[in-house]
Write an enzyme that holds these catalytic residues in place. Structure first.
Site, PDB file in Angstrom:
ATOM      1  N   ARG A  25       0.792  -1.387   0.070  1.00 57.66           N
ATOM      2  CA  ARG A  25      -0.095   0.108  -0.053  1.00 57.66           C
ATOM      3  C   ARG A  25       0.918   1.158   0.067  1.00 57.66           C
ATOM      4  NH1 ARG A  25      -5.579  -0.317   1.155  1.00 57.66           N
ATOM      5  NH2 ARG A  25      -6.126  -2.350   0.896  1.00 57.66           N
ATOM      6  N   ARG A  29      -2.756   6.628   0.982  1.00 59.63           N
ATOM      7  CA  ARG A  29      -3.269   7.652   1.692  1.00 59.63           C
ATOM      8  C   ARG A  29      -2.398   8.295   2.606  1.00 59.63           C
ATOM      9  NH1 ARG A  29      -8.111   4.192   3.732  1.00 59.63           N
ATOM     10  NH2 ARG A  29      -6.213   2.757   3.473  1.00 59.63           N
ATOM     11  N   ARG A  38      -6.972  12.615  -4.751  1.00 62.66           N
ATOM     12  CA  ARG A  38      -8.109  12.235  -4.022  1.00 62.66           C
ATOM     13  C   ARG A  38      -9.312  13.029  -4.032  1.00 62.66           C
ATOM     14  NH1 ARG A  38      -8.834   8.708   1.526  1.00 62.66           N
ATOM     15  NH2 ARG A  38      -8.366  10.910   2.277  1.00 62.66           N
ATOM     16  N   ASP A  74      -6.864  -1.830  -7.609  1.00 64.48           N
ATOM     17  CA  ASP A  74      -7.303  -2.527  -6.505  1.00 64.48           C
ATOM     18  C   ASP A  74      -7.738  -3.988  -6.947  1.00 64.48           C
ATOM     19  OD1 ASP A  74      -8.555  -1.430  -3.746  1.00 64.48           O
ATOM     20  OD2 ASP A  74      -9.839  -3.028  -4.511  1.00 64.48           O
ATOM     21  N   TYR A 151     -15.348 -10.681  -0.279  1.00 67.13           N
ATOM     22  CA  TYR A 151     -16.294  -9.189  -0.446  1.00 67.13           C
ATOM     23  C   TYR A 151     -17.562  -9.631  -1.595  1.00 67.13           C
ATOM     24  CZ  TYR A 151     -12.228  -6.994   1.464  1.00 67.13           C
ATOM     25  OH  TYR A 151     -11.308  -6.389   2.229  1.00 67.13           O
TER      26      TYR A 151
HETATM   27  O1  CP3 Z   1      -0.010  -1.298  -2.414  1.00 69.74           O
HETATM   28  C1  CP3 Z   1      -0.469  -0.354  -3.286  1.00 69.74           C
HETATM   29  O2  CP3 Z   1       0.161   0.846  -3.165  1.00 69.74           O
HETATM   30  C2  CP3 Z   1      -0.865  -0.380  -4.681  1.00 69.74           C
HETATM   31  C3  CP3 Z   1      -2.431  -0.094  -4.416  1.00 69.74           C
HETATM   32  C4  CP3 Z   1      -3.532  -1.077  -3.667  1.00 69.74           C
HETATM   33  C5  CP3 Z   1      -4.789  -0.749  -3.280  1.00 69.74           C
HETATM   34  N1  CP3 Z   1      -5.445  -1.416  -2.911  1.00 69.74           N
HETATM   35  C6  CP3 Z   1      -5.245   0.839  -3.189  1.00 69.74           C
HETATM   36  C7  CP3 Z   1      -6.182   1.166  -2.476  1.00 69.74           C
HETATM   37  C8  CP3 Z   1      -3.259  -2.331  -3.671  1.00 69.74           C
HETATM   38  C9  CP3 Z   1      -2.306  -3.495  -3.679  1.00 69.74           C
HETATM   39  C10 CP3 Z   1      -4.670  -2.910  -2.988  1.00 69.74           C
HETATM   40  C11 CP3 Z   1      -5.123  -4.301  -2.569  1.00 69.74           C
HETATM   41  C12 CP3 Z   1      -6.229  -4.500  -1.890  1.00 69.74           C
HETATM   42  N2  CP3 Z   1      -7.614  -3.944  -2.047  1.00 69.74           N
HETATM   43  C13 CP3 Z   1      -6.482  -5.393  -0.920  1.00 69.74           C
HETATM   44  C14 CP3 Z   1      -5.472  -6.688  -0.541  1.00 69.74           C
HETATM   45  C15 CP3 Z   1      -4.103  -5.884   0.002  1.00 69.74           C
HETATM   46  C16 CP3 Z   1      -4.424  -5.848   1.397  1.00 69.74           C
HETATM   47  O3  CP3 Z   1      -4.209  -4.776   2.035  1.00 69.74           O
HETATM   48  O4  CP3 Z   1      -5.059  -6.649   2.300  1.00 69.74           O
HETATM   49  C17 CP3 Z   1      -7.769  -5.458  -0.520  1.00 69.74           C
HETATM   50  C18 CP3 Z   1      -8.258  -6.315   0.553  1.00 69.74           C
HETATM   51  C19 CP3 Z   1      -8.537  -4.280  -1.092  1.00 69.74           C
HETATM   52  C20 CP3 Z   1      -9.748  -4.107  -1.127  1.00 69.74           C
HETATM   53  C21 CP3 Z   1      -9.931  -2.585  -0.497  1.00 69.74           C
HETATM   54  N3  CP3 Z   1      -9.733  -1.605  -1.164  1.00 69.74           N
HETATM   55  C22 CP3 Z   1     -10.307  -2.065   0.728  1.00 69.74           C
HETATM   56  C23 CP3 Z   1     -10.843  -2.981   1.944  1.00 69.74           C
HETATM   57  C24 CP3 Z   1     -10.453  -1.016   0.769  1.00 69.74           C
HETATM   58  C25 CP3 Z   1     -10.957   0.094   1.994  1.00 69.74           C
HETATM   59  C26 CP3 Z   1     -10.243   0.190   3.020  1.00 69.74           C
HETATM   60  C27 CP3 Z   1      -8.875   0.927   3.110  1.00 69.74           C
HETATM   61  O5  CP3 Z   1      -7.850   0.185   3.374  1.00 69.74           O
HETATM   62  O6  CP3 Z   1      -8.843   2.073   2.665  1.00 69.74           O
HETATM   63  C28 CP3 Z   1      -9.711  -0.478  -0.493  1.00 69.74           C
HETATM   64  C29 CP3 Z   1      -9.631   1.068  -1.154  1.00 69.74           C
HETATM   65  C30 CP3 Z   1      -8.240   1.512  -1.321  1.00 69.74           C
HETATM   66  N4  CP3 Z   1      -7.460   0.631  -2.456  1.00 69.74           N
HETATM   67  C31 CP3 Z   1      -7.471   2.624  -1.165  1.00 69.74           C
HETATM   68  C32 CP3 Z   1      -6.191   2.381  -1.990  1.00 69.74           C
HETATM   69  C33 CP3 Z   1      -5.366   3.426  -1.780  1.00 69.74           C
HETATM   70  C34 CP3 Z   1      -8.008   3.698  -0.053  1.00 69.74           C
HETATM   71  C35 CP3 Z   1      -9.161   4.515  -0.822  1.00 69.74           C
HETATM   72  C36 CP3 Z   1      -9.071   5.837  -0.964  1.00 69.74           C
HETATM   73  O7  CP3 Z   1      -7.974   6.369  -0.923  1.00 69.74           O
HETATM   74  O8  CP3 Z   1      -9.759   6.406  -1.229  1.00 69.74           O
END
Ligand code: CP3
Length: 344
Positions: A25, A29, A38, A74, A151
């Site tokens: 990640r 954020r 964003r 994502d 999910y």
């Molecule tokens: O790693 C990176 O920097 C690359 C980007 C990346 C995102 N999501 C961007 C994102 C990666 C590799 C993911 C994978 C992801 N997405 C997973 C597996 C990795 C993990 O952390 O377990 C999962 C379970 C998701 C599903 C998901 N996407 C959730 C549960 C959420 C909301 C909760 C949260 O952590 O915010 C997201 C949103 C998301 N995906 C954000 C980002 C930067 C945040 C949303 C935002 O900035 O508005």
């Protein structure tokens, strides 16, 4: 040609004088430059617009110069492409308004033509590769079929995903059909990512650890292993499973190039469970990044010492949390970059 190929060399089994480092990640954020983007564009617009996705991917590289980039996207773009609506609701997370709960619900779930429905991801990879100018390798990724099922069936995030498990236990036939469709789609998707230029693939089984070892071998591992086998000889694959250390023996026997672990498995325990030259990745508790640079430096050095600096990729045990101070992130990366092995 890739100028800094430290990450690729370790994944190919070579010995190096320091371990490579990146952070799960890392595009996200905690970065003020991400927050700025964003404010203007919603989540899936950011994913679907190659200019934005490539810019967000490169933001952390510009700031910290880590050894690998990971594409901003994502795991939930796969269900979207399979005709399952996914919304990203601010302060809530992912929401699936019409979750899959029965065999009948699966009628609407398609195996898409990935170039049509996910072509924007491939375009984002191509644009990112151009902007990176070969500085560091680019990681592409996908969620495990099980983690996606969580999910798709639960309908939103959860700590236990009890509805996802209920679905598997009550309707195993439907569950396996869904997992099969997810696996087929993921294989085509990842082949497309590789063709577009991804140098490495990481598989995220973020919710594998909520299954019992027995159920893991039914509902998660066989599908992941199918994906790993399908990508064999293409690019290195990193298998990350949160809380899945009980399946380390399976990961070790698989064709994955590296195994990612979280902080609940001690480095020495992880090493004792795998072959001597197995590449391991992880596993600092991301909450340490909320502490202070001195403690972070000590913990990172300790971690490298315990894993051993070879056949090892420094990372967190899971994603960085949003409120992490920037100077603490810098301490994390600088410690690894300044690491001096006593012997090579
Ligand atoms: O790693 C990176 O920097 C690359 C980007 C990346 C995102 N999501 C961007 C994102 C990666 C590799 C993911 C994978 C992801 N997405 C997973 C597996 C990795 C993990 O952390 O377990 C999962 C379970 C998701 C599903 C998901 N996407 C959730 C549960 C959420 C909301 C909760 C949260 O952590 O915010 C997201 C949103 C998301 N995906 C954000 C980002 C930067 C945040 C949303 C935002 O900035 O508005």
């Amino acid at each position: 040609m890739i100028k800094n190929d430290l990450f690729l060399r370790v994944l190919n089994g070579e010995a190096t004088s320091r371990p490579p480092v990146w952070m799960m990640r890392q595009a996200g954020r905690y970065l003020p430059e991400y927050i700025k983007i964003r404010e203007k564009y919603d989540f899936f617009t950011r994913c679907q617009t190659p200019e934005l996705a490539s810019e967000i991917t490169i933001q952390p590289i510009r700031r910290y110069g880590m050894d690998a980039a990971i594409l901003f996207s994502d795991i939930l773009v796969i269900p979207q492409a399979m005709n399952i609506e996914v919304q990203m609701v601010p302060n809530v997370g992912p929401v699936i308004p019409n979750p899959v709960r029965s065999l009948k619900d699966l009628d609407q779930v398609i195996i898409p033509e990935v170039n049509e429905s996910l072509g924007y991801v491939f375009d984002a990879i191509k644009m990112t590769k151009e902007k990176l100018e070969g500085q560091v390798p680019l990681i592409g990724f996908a969620g495990s079929p099980w983690t996606l099922l969580c999910y798709i069936v639960q309908g939103r995030g959860s700590k236990v995903f009890e509805l996802a498990k209920q679905f598997c236990f009550n309707e195993p036939e439907a569950a396996h059909l869904l997992l099969d469709k997810l696996t087929e789609t993921t294989i085509e998707y990842l082949k497309g990512k590789i063709k577009a230029g991804a140098d490495v693939i990481q598989l995220f089984d973020s919710w594998g650890g909520i299954l019992s070892p027995e159920d893991y071998l039914k509902y998660s591992w066989p599908y992941l292993n199918r994906i790993i086998d399908a990508l064999e000889d293409q690019v290195p694959v990193i298998m990350y499973g949160k809380g899945c250390w009980f399946a380390m023996n399976e990961f070790n026997k698989s064709k994955a190039s590296a195994i990612g672990i979280d902080w609940t498995c001690a480095p020495k325990t992880a090493r004792s469970l795998v072959d001597s030259k197995r590449v391991l990745q992880g596993n600092l508790d991301p909450s340490y990044l909320l502490s202070n640079p001195t403690l972070i430096t000590n913990k990172v050095n300790q971690m490298i010492g315990e894993f051993g600096h070879q056949h090892y990729i420094v990372n967190l045990g899971h994603g960085i949390t949003p409120k992490t101070p920037l100077d603490n992130v810098k301490a994390f990366f600088d410690t690894v970059k300044n690491y001096q092995a006593l012997e090579v």
